[in-house]
Design a protein around this motif. Structure first.
Motif, PDB file in Angstrom:
ATOM      1  N   ASN A  82       0.816  -1.212   0.000  1.00 37.75           N
ATOM      2  CA  ASN A  82       0.000   0.000   0.000  1.00 37.75           C
ATOM      3  C   ASN A  82       0.847   1.259   0.000  1.00 37.75           C
ATOM      4  OD1 ASN A  82      -2.375  -1.548   0.187  1.00 37.75           O
ATOM      5  ND2 ASN A  82      -2.070  -1.754   2.393  1.00 37.75           N
TER       6      ASN A  82
ATOM      7  N   ASN B  26      -0.123   2.361  -4.573  1.00 36.54           N
ATOM      8  CA  ASN B  26      -1.016   3.512  -4.721  1.00 36.54           C
ATOM      9  C   ASN B  26      -0.169   4.734  -5.058  1.00 36.54           C
ATOM     10  OD1 ASN B  26      -3.484   4.748  -4.681  1.00 36.54           O
ATOM     11  ND2 ASN B  26      -3.790   4.642  -2.450  1.00 36.54           N
TER      12      ASN B  26
ATOM     13  N   LYS C 248      -1.207   4.928  -9.790  1.00 35.91           N
ATOM     14  CA  LYS C 248      -1.963   6.081 -10.306  1.00 35.91           C
ATOM     15  C   LYS C 248      -1.007   7.097 -10.892  1.00 35.91           C
ATOM     16  CE  LYS C 248      -5.665   5.386  -7.013  1.00 35.91           C
ATOM     17  NZ  LYS C 248      -5.973   5.614  -5.580  1.00 35.91           N
TER      18      LYS C 248
HETATM   19  C1  LIG Z   1      -4.787   5.374  -2.338  1.00 40.15           C
HETATM   20  O1  LIG Z   1      -4.610   6.682  -1.942  1.00 40.15           O
HETATM   21  C2  LIG Z   1      -5.818   7.427  -1.849  1.00 40.15           C
HETATM   22  C3  LIG Z   1      -5.472   8.817  -1.464  1.00 40.15           C
HETATM   23  O2  LIG Z   1      -4.361   9.246  -2.159  1.00 40.15           O
HETATM   24  C4  LIG Z   1      -6.729   6.797  -0.824  1.00 40.15           C
HETATM   25  O3  LIG Z   1      -7.952   7.454  -0.824  1.00 40.15           O
HETATM   26  C5  LIG Z   1      -6.943   5.354  -1.189  1.00 40.15           C
HETATM   27  O4  LIG Z   1      -7.685   4.712  -0.201  1.00 40.15           O
HETATM   28  C6  LIG Z   1      -5.645   4.632  -1.364  1.00 40.15           C
HETATM   29  N1  LIG Z   1      -5.896   3.326  -1.827  1.00 40.15           N
HETATM   30  C7  LIG Z   1      -5.333   2.263  -1.314  1.00 40.15           C
HETATM   31  C8  LIG Z   1      -5.670   0.949  -1.921  1.00 40.15           C
HETATM   32  O5  LIG Z   1      -4.504   2.351  -0.390  1.00 40.15           O
END
Ligand SMILES: *[C@@H]1O[C@H](CO)[C@@H](O)[C@H](O)[C@H]1NC(C)=O
Ligand SMILES: *[C@@H]1O[C@H](CO)[C@@H](O)[C@H](O)[C@H]1NC(C)=O
Ligand SMILES: *[C@@H]1O[C@H](CO)[C@@H](O)[C@H](O)[C@H]1NC(C)=O
Ligand SMILES: *[C@@H]1O[C@H](CO)[C@@H](O)[C@H](O)[C@H]1NC(C)=O
Ligand SMILES: *[C@@H]1O[C@H](CO)[C@@H](O)[C@H](O)[C@H]1NC(C)=O
Ligand SMILES: *[C@@H]1O[C@H](CO)[C@@H](O)[C@H](O)[C@H]1NC(C)=O
Ligand SMILES: *[C@@H]1O[C@H](CO)[C@@H](O)[C@H](O)[C@H]1NC(C)=O
Ligand SMILES: *[C@@H]1O[C@H](CO)[C@@H](O)[C@H](O)[C@H]1NC(C)=O
Ligand SMILES: *[C@@H]1O[C@H](CO)[C@@H](O)[C@H](O)[C@H]1NC(C)=O
Ligand SMILES: *[C@@H]1O[C@H](CO)[C@@H](O)[C@H](O)[C@H]1NC(C)=O
Ligand SMILES: *[C@@H]1O[C@H](CO)[C@@H](O)[C@H](O)[C@H]1NC(C)=O
Ligand SMILES: *[C@@H]1O[C@H](CO)[C@@H](O)[C@H](O)[C@H]1NC(C)=O
Length: 774
Positions: A494, A518, A588
């Protein structure tokens, strides 16, 4: 010309000149040696000293002090023989020769000259690795004084292909016989072998012997060293083996023996090395084997042996290999008085055995219990194995946390705990392991941040933390401090935030896998700083494991399963050094694909799929000439597909689907082939047109997506497979792999000449060179 004149003069002067001087070299032998020299190509000028009268002072020539006769000719690895010339028969004149060593030269496939059989005083004849071919001349059967005959091929060379010639059994003085790594076939011996009763060393490994009639061999009761490994010998191991009571080394690995290990093995009281690996031995290990008090190394790997492993007070000073058997049940106590304990791939279960803390704990260097069914947690007591270099507990069912005392294992170079159910934070104390070169914590349930203390692991080359629940930013100290890193795998965690530009300092990085996190922001332009992804020569990936006594010299290698080209490939360590790969998919990331990536001309795989990348595909993508796999699918890329893509002749896997690409699809044979294999390559780009898509003009109706969405027979499953199977992009993980050359005989004799060709045997990586194994 001058030389010629000098020679002629010399010959005329003849024996008179000789008689006057007290020089030991005899005229006829001097002449014979010069003739011989003329028949050699001596590119490196190793025979420079072969001038002047006193041939006894020439390099490699030895004379009898009293008679002056040449008795020794040692030209091991000295000269190179010319393809078109034969060895001069003038050597026949050296009738007093008793030592002839022409080993490790290059005779390019000629036969051993028959006249060697006339050198009737020969006692030592070494033609190993000399490039001879064909059959051995029967005249050698006249060398009745011969006690050492070495026709082996330790490092590539001879290729004798026949059954063992019968005359060989007439060499009744033989003490040492090495016919290893040739193409000998058929049964080993005639029924009666008493002629060879003085034989103490017999190496027939690496041939195609197929006999199961070994009994005659077991009458040779002076044998100390017997190596039959790497042949095709079938059937049970005869009980008569127990007659070889002088045997110290017995290698029978890599044959087709089957049935039980005979309990007569217990009669071989002098045995120090026993290798029965890679056969079909079944049943349990006979208890008599545990009573062999001199045994220093035991390899029973790769047999269907089963039962429970008991601690029976045996003492192996060096190595203990039981890989890939069917041993099951718990293991009570960890034997710690051996250097290497290798129990990979059995069915052992229960908790990890504890060392007896009352015993000496500074001998064990390598503990490999991987690929078993151990459960429970990692016991703290392992932390008292103060000299451990490799700890591999991967692929078990371990749970719990890594004990924080792990930081006491100061000599650890490899810590491999992958594919268990360990959880909790990565312990801070790992940062004390200054020698650590390889750390595998992937496929567990670790959470939290990567501890700051890991920045002290300056020697770390392989770091795999993939497939956990780690979070936070990718630490910038990875780039700032871990400057030896070659492989960095953080996939499927993560991690969030930008990719730290400090990673660009990792000039040795070959594999970077950040997939399925992420991550946001742009791909750093400075990624062109990954020099190792540009140059062609990279160092070997092996990690040495020695013990202080120099008794063992094992090395540990990294294996690298890469999901590339749509299938799983396992790169073994000798290959790993060449693999270059970058995977950033499933994040992303936004912005353009930096044109700087196109400088990484060594890349084999590039996966940027499933991001938000926009802009055009760099025009010079054709620079990445090594590229075998390219995935840019599921981004927002626009513009045309560069024509240079068709220059990528190695490309075996291409994915550009689901972007906003427009224009004509470049033509090219490779691209066409790829499309023929996989028509989904370009789908989901409504603006593309050109040959492969069967659309004649830009205004035509898009049918690319449709044809693939078409649920025809076969097509559908292909489609499903593609998205289900390839969804995660490249899965890169490291699998440490250890093995030992001295016991993996199939590798030992193959190692020097044929390693490359064997690399595709995906399982393996090898190699342990045993240094002072007496
Ligand atoms: C990825 O990051 C976003 C904010 O930048 C957050 O809202 C989201 O939950 C994150 N996703 C994961 C899978 O960690
Ligand atoms: C023969 O020569 C090779 C080197 O070329 C050496 O490794 C080997 O030990 C020699 N054999 C014997 C029996 O001395
Ligand atoms: C050795 O001999 C075989 C035939 O007996 C031949 O096929 C092979 O090419 C030869 N090898 C060399 C190195 O000359
Ligand atoms: C040497 O061996 C060959 C063939 O085995 C034989 O014909 C010859 O007579 C032998 N020569 C001597 C001197 O023994
Ligand atoms: C071996 O020696 C015996 C005599 O000792 C002889 O009769 C026989 O021909 C020899 N065999 C070979 C193959 O040279
Ligand atoms: C082993 O030795 C015994 C006695 O020493 C003997 O009777 C037997 O024939 C030998 N076995 C083999 C296979 O040589
Ligand atoms: C060993 O294998 C043989 C056949 O290869 C079989 O007959 C025998 O039962 C096996 N023994 C054990 C103990 O599994
Ligand atoms: C170690 O020694 C202690 C006392 O000498 C004894 O109580 C204990 O059982 C021993 N441990 C093992 C595993 O033998
Ligand atoms: C990780 O933990 C989750 C929940 O705590 C569990 O469902 C999952 O099986 C664990 N994975 C592994 C590999 O242990
Ligand atoms: C590129 O690598 C060198 C060391 O090889 C380093 O000094 C430099 O800072 C790196 N550049 C960037 C932008 O990180
Ligand atoms: C590992 O061992 C090999 C052979 O023993 C040696 O050539 C190499 O330099 C060693 N590498 C390291 C890093 O010590
Ligand atoms: C490659 O490695 C993976 C994971 O270790 C293994 O599951 C797979 O069977 C291996 N593939 C081959 C072809 O050996």
């Amino acid at each position: 010309m001058l030389w010629f004149v000098f020679l002629a003069g010399k010959i005329d002067l003849g024996l008179h000149a000789r008689a006057h001087s007290s020089v030991s070299c005899l005229e006829s032998e001097w002449k014979a040696l010069l003739e011989f020299k003329k028949s050699l190509i001596d590119k490196s000028n190793r025979l420079a000293s072969w001038t002047g009268e006193d041939c006894c002072s020439w390099e490699g020539v030895g004379c009898d002090r009293n008679t002056g006769h040449v008795v020794k000719l040692d030209l091991r690895n000295n000269v190179v023989f010319d393809r078109d010339r034969l060895i001069s028969p003038s050597l026949v004149n050296l009738q007093h020769l008793h030592y002839l060593d022409l080993s490790s030269n290059y005779f390019v496939g000629i036969r051993i000259p028959a006249f060697i059989g006339s050198l009737k005083n020969l006692r030592y004849l070494n033609f190993s690795s000399a490039g001879f071919n064909g059959t051995i001349p029967p005249q050698l059967g006249n060398l009745s004084a011969l006690d050492c005959l070495d026709l082996g091929k330790k490092s590539g060379g001879n290729e004798f292909d026949s059954t063992i010639p019968l005359w060989l059994f007439n060499l009744t003085s033989l003490v040492h016989l090495d016919l290893s790594s040739n193409n000998f076939f058929g049964p080993i011996v005639p029924n009666s072998l008493q002629h060879w009763s003085s034989l103490s060393y017999l190496d027939l490994s690496g041939n195609q012997f197929s006999t199961s009639l070994l009994d005659p061999l077991f009458t040779l009761n002076n044998l100390v060293h017997l190596d039959l490994s790497g042949n095709q010998i079938q059937g049970p191991l005869p009980f008569g083996l127990g007659n070889l009571t002088s045997l110290s080394v017995l290698h029978m690995g890599d044959n087709s023996f089957e049935g039980p290990i005979p309990s007569a093995i217990g009669q071989l009281r002098e045995l120090t090395e026993l290798d029965l690996s890679s056969n079909g031995f079944n049943g349990t290990i006979p208890s008599s084997l545990w009573r062999l008090s001199e045994l220093q190394s035991l390899d029973l790997s790769d047999n269907p042996l089963s039962g429970e492993l008991r601690n029976s007070g045996h003492k192996y000073r060096a190595l203990f290999f039981l890989e890939s058997n069917k041993f099951e049940g718990p293991l009570q106590l960890l034997p710690t008085d051996i250097s290497v304990l290798y129990l990979k791939n059995n069915s052992l279960q229960g908790i990890i055995p504890q060392p007896d803390i009352n015993k000496t704990l500074d001998i064990l260097r390598m503990l490999d219990l991987s690929d078993n069914h151990f459960n429970g947690s990692i016991p703290d007591s392992l932390c008292s194995l103060q000299m451990l270099v490799v700890l591999d507990l991967s692929n078990n069912q371990l749970s719990g946390r890594i004990p924080s005392c792990i930081g006491k294992l100061k000599t650890l170079k490899v810590l491999h705990l992958a594919n268990n159910s360990l959880y909790g934070h990565i312990p801070i104390s790992l940062g004390h392991l200054n020698d650590l070169q390889s750390l595998h914590l992937d496929r567990n349930n670790f959470t939290g941040m990567v501890p700051f203390s890991l920045r002290y692991l300056k020697n770390l080359q392989y770091l795999d933390l993939g497939n956990n629940g780690l979070e936070g930013l990718i630490p910038s100290w990875i780039g700032d401090e871990l400057s030896s890193l070659r492989i960095l795998v953080l996939e499927s965690n993560n991690f969030h935030g930008d990719i730290s530009v400090s990673l660009c300092k990792l000039s040795s990085l070959q594999v970077l896998s950040l997939e399925d996190n992420n991550l946001t922001g742009h791909i750093p332009r400075c990624f062109n700083n990954f020099t190792a992804m540009i140059v062609t020569e990279l160092d070997s990936t092996r990690i040495n494991v020695t013990d202080s006594s120099g008794y063992i010299d094992v090395y540990y290698s990294e294996e690298l399963p890469v999901f590339i080209k749509g299938r799983m490939l396992n790169y073994t360590s000798s290959i790993v050094r060449y693999v270059r790969f970058m995977g950033l998919s499933g994040n992303k990331l936004s912005g353009e694909i930096p044109v700087e990536l196109m400088y990484l001309v060594g890349l084999h795989g590039l996966d940027l799929s499933r991001n938000h990348l926009s802009g055009r595909i760099p025009e010079n993508i054709g620079h990445l000439s090594q590229l075998e796999s390219l995935d840019l699918s599921k981004n927002d890329l626009s513009g045309p597909i560069p024509q240079s893509l068709s220059n990528l002749n190695s490309l075996a896997w291409l994915k550009l689907s689901f972007n906003k690409l427009t224009g004509r699809i470049p033509s090219g044979r490779q691209l066409q082939t790829l499309y023929d294999h996989d028509p989904t390559i370009y789908m989901g780009n409504s603006g593309l047109w050109g040959d492969p898509l069967d659309k004649s003009c830009p205004d035509g109706k898009s049918n690319a997506g449709e044809s693939d969405g078409d649920h025809e027979d076969g097509k559908e499953s292909y489609f499903d497979w593609f998205y289900a199977g390839l969804g995660p992009g490249f899965a890169v993980g490291l699998v440490g792999f250890l093995s030992v050359l001295c016991f993996k005989k199939s590798w030992r004799y193959a190692y020097f000449g044929f390693l490359e060709s064997l690399l595709n045997k995906a399982r393996v990586e090898i190699a342990l060179l045993k240094r002072k194994f007496v």
